[in-house]
Write an enzyme that holds these catalytic residues in place. Structure first.
Site, PDB file in Angstrom:
ATOM      1  CG  ASP A  86      -1.849  -1.222   1.161  1.00 26.30           C
ATOM      2  OD1 ASP A  86      -2.611  -1.337   0.197  1.00 26.30           O
ATOM      3  OD2 ASP A  86      -1.752  -2.083   2.066  1.00 26.30           O
ATOM      4  CE  LYS A  96       2.481  -7.156   1.987  1.00 26.31           C
ATOM      5  NZ  LYS A  96       1.533  -7.021   0.879  1.00 26.31           N
ATOM      6  N   GLY A  99      -5.706  -4.978   1.815  1.00 27.03           N
ATOM      7  CA  GLY A  99      -6.626  -6.047   1.404  1.00 27.03           C
ATOM      8  C   GLY A  99      -6.947  -6.998   2.553  1.00 27.03           C
ATOM      9  CD  GLU A 105      -0.405  -9.416   2.073  1.00 24.82           C
ATOM     10  OE1 GLU A 105      -0.870  -9.305   0.937  1.00 24.82           O
ATOM     11  OE2 GLU A 105      -0.298  -8.453   2.849  1.00 24.82           O
TER      12      GLU A 105
HETATM   13  O1  LIG Z   1      -3.686  -7.135   2.375  1.00 23.01           O
HETATM   14  C1  LIG Z   1      -3.351  -6.796   1.255  1.00 23.01           C
HETATM   15  C2  LIG Z   1      -2.002  -6.643   0.788  1.00 23.01           C
HETATM   16  O2  LIG Z   1      -1.098  -6.183   1.732  1.00 23.01           O
HETATM   17  C3  LIG Z   1      -1.842  -5.974  -0.560  1.00 23.01           C
HETATM   18  O3  LIG Z   1      -0.640  -6.455  -1.081  1.00 23.01           O
HETATM   19  C4  LIG Z   1      -1.821  -4.468  -0.511  1.00 23.01           C
HETATM   20  O4  LIG Z   1      -2.999  -4.005   0.103  1.00 23.01           O
HETATM   21  C5  LIG Z   1      -1.696  -3.849  -1.908  1.00 23.01           C
HETATM   22  O5  LIG Z   1      -2.816  -4.184  -2.632  1.00 23.01           O
HETATM   23  P1  LIG Z   1      -3.025  -3.714  -4.123  1.00 23.01           P
HETATM   24  O6  LIG Z   1      -2.012  -4.393  -4.963  1.00 23.01           O
HETATM   25  O7  LIG Z   1      -4.430  -4.145  -4.462  1.00 23.01           O
HETATM   26  O8  LIG Z   1      -2.896  -2.217  -4.140  1.00 23.01           O
END
Ligand SMILES: O=C[C@H](O)[C@H](O)[C@H](O)COP(=O)(O)O
Length: 232
Positions: A86, A96, A99, A105
């Site tokens: 993020d 992060k 999501g 993760e």
């Molecule tokens: O929990 C979600 C993760 O950490 C994602 O990798 C992070 O939110 C980035 O997501 P996106 O690629 O959809 O921007």
């Protein structure tokens, strides 16, 4: 290029690190989804990899693409983990968890010899914190945990709303691990290591979205192409 094209190009760049026989950690999110799609194409063409997905969503996506899967119980050590972020701050510090997959993760990233981050260039920031920091908490004792987080943050001069994450239908968001998420609107986290240390002492905090010292590099895509950010 649209932001989604940029995410795909960053994911394509990270694929150059993947060699046959590798054990891979697969992240979660819209950028990681591109990586899994592209990896699926390579697997169809004969690439041999064994992967641990960091979320139920990624598990189902990878399984549908025929990517061989394992678990950290069967395969506790991984060669490489590829995941989105993020925010990417100084020295490859990360926020992060946007999501909701931060706990798995981080477990997957910690099991990997190297973590490569993939993102569009809007994610690169001079200081972490504009993106609300996700903190995964146990439902039990939620109120007390929230106050403890506020106090730990206040010691570092941080304040801001702590918002219990909800789903689009208004119900409380529940992580794959059965926990809740508090999104902490700190705006400017000048000492991420101190905040991480403070949060880690709170019993109701399962994990936080500060990933410090995990990433070995980041592929960041923008209109001018993809660039690699290495360790400082
Ligand atoms: O929990 C979600 C993760 O950490 C994602 O990798 C992070 O939110 C980035 O997501 P996106 O690629 O959809 O921007």
């Amino acid at each position: 290029m649209t932001p989604d094209d940029m995410k795909r190009e960053a994911a394509r760049a990270a694929l150059t690190h993947v060699e046959s026989g590798m054990r891979l950690g697969l992240g979660h999110g819209s950028t990681a989804k591109h990586f899994v799609d592209l990896l699926g194409e390579k697997v169809r063409d004969g690439l041999r990899v064994l992967c641990v997905p960091a979320s139920e969503f990624t598990h189902d996506q990878a399984q549908g693409l025929g990517i061989p899967l394992t678990t950290l119980d069967e395969t506790p050590e991984l060669d490489l983990c590829v995941d989105g972020a993020d925010e990417i701050g100084p020295n490859l510090s990360l926020i992060k968890g946007g999501g909701g997959a931060l706990l798995r993760e981080k477990i997957v990233a910690a099991a990997a010899q190297a973590m490569i981050v993939i993102a569009d260039d809007s994610k690169v920031v001079p200081t972490l914190g504009r993106f609300p920091l996700p903190v995964e908490v146990t439902p039990f004792g939620f109120g007390a945990t929230r106050v403890a987080i506020e106090k730990a943050a206040a010691k570092l001069g941080l304040s801001g709303a702590l918002t219990l994450r909800t789903r689009p239908d208004g119900l409380v968001f529940v992580t794959d691990g059965g926990h809740h998420i508090l999104d902490c609107h700190f705006e400017k986290i000048l000492d991420p290591a101190a905040l991480a240390a403070g949060l880690s002492t709170i019993p109701g905090v399962v994990e936080h979205g500060l990933f410090l010292g995990y990433a070995k590099g980041a592929y960041v895509a923008g209109n001018a192409g993809v660039r690699f950010i290495g360790p400082a």
